[in-house]
Design an enzyme around this catalytic site. Sequence first.
Site, PDB file in Angstrom:
ATOM      1  N   SER A 153       0.842  -1.199   0.000  1.00  0.00           N
ATOM      2  CA  SER A 153       0.000   0.000   0.000  1.00  0.00           C
ATOM      3  C   SER A 153       0.876   1.248   0.000  1.00  0.00           C
ATOM      4  CB  SER A 153      -0.894   0.016   1.247  1.00  0.00           C
ATOM      5  OG  SER A 153      -1.541   1.265   1.418  1.00  0.00           O
ATOM      6  N   TYR A 166      -2.196  -0.824  10.391  1.00  0.00           N
ATOM      7  CA  TYR A 166      -2.251  -1.209   8.978  1.00  0.00           C
ATOM      8  C   TYR A 166      -0.950  -0.838   8.271  1.00  0.00           C
ATOM      9  CZ  TYR A 166      -3.651  -0.944   4.037  1.00  0.00           C
ATOM     10  OH  TYR A 166      -3.724  -1.092   2.662  1.00  0.00           O
TER      11      TYR A 166
END
Length: 288
Positions: A153, A166
């Site tokens: 990401s 995350y």
Amino acid sequence: MPRLENKVAVITGAGSGLGREASQLFAAEGAKVVVMDILGDRAEGTVKLIHDQGGKAVAVEADTTKEDDVVRTIETALKEFGKLDIAWANAGIVSRGGVPTVAGGEELAFEDFTLEDWNNVVSVNLTGPFLVAKHSVKPLRENAGGVILMTSSAASFVAYHSISPYMATKGGVNAMVRGLSLDLGKFGIRVNAIAPTHGMSPNFLMEPGAPVVGQSYEEVAGPWDKGVTPIPLKLDRPPTLRDNAYTALFLVSDEAGYTTGQVISSADGGTLARVAIPFPEDQGQPTL
């Protein structure tokens, strides 16, 4: 010739979002696809789309955090299609709270994360890719090489509010990619990751089992105005799921035969390249 002709690919988290889009793209490029998702009806939905388009695919309802499920998924590829060429650990979840600036996200103080929150996101985003990679090595070695791909990401490079757990998992994915590329290269196995910035699915922040949107955040946000978007690259269309899928397609294809240990920012549009200081176009000095 199709870019993935005679290739067999396993894609996790392929029941919606990028996984569903990429499964269709890979199949259109000649791959036989094992569509794995924790929600069986979503996996079956992806397989139906592929079959309707003339491709070959099978669905597996499985959880990437459970080792037996991952083993069963890899074994399905071998049983149904005879080999494994591509293993893509794509399944992922965001930290509880999500990104506040995205619909559905809420501001969540770091000290309010529980150990359960931490363990959940680590289990899916880091343990899952570990298990997929671990159980792909043997069949890839027997196949004289292949590709392990992971979904990282933009949050592994830059900060987003309220999702530090995350971000930590995606930074771990990047490190695992580099380490595995060194360890597995001697077997002809390449290991890479894509790190999407834009063009991702709203399903990522929706409740499990919500209808599959099939479009990116930017597409569902309303009429596209390139003059308003903060994305530096100005195009006449918004970024899409397929923009990310095409980067993945390159990395798993033979065209990337000497590309390994890389984390590529897909559908970035120049966002990660800019600095925080605004530079007016008609001035040579930054506005401070």
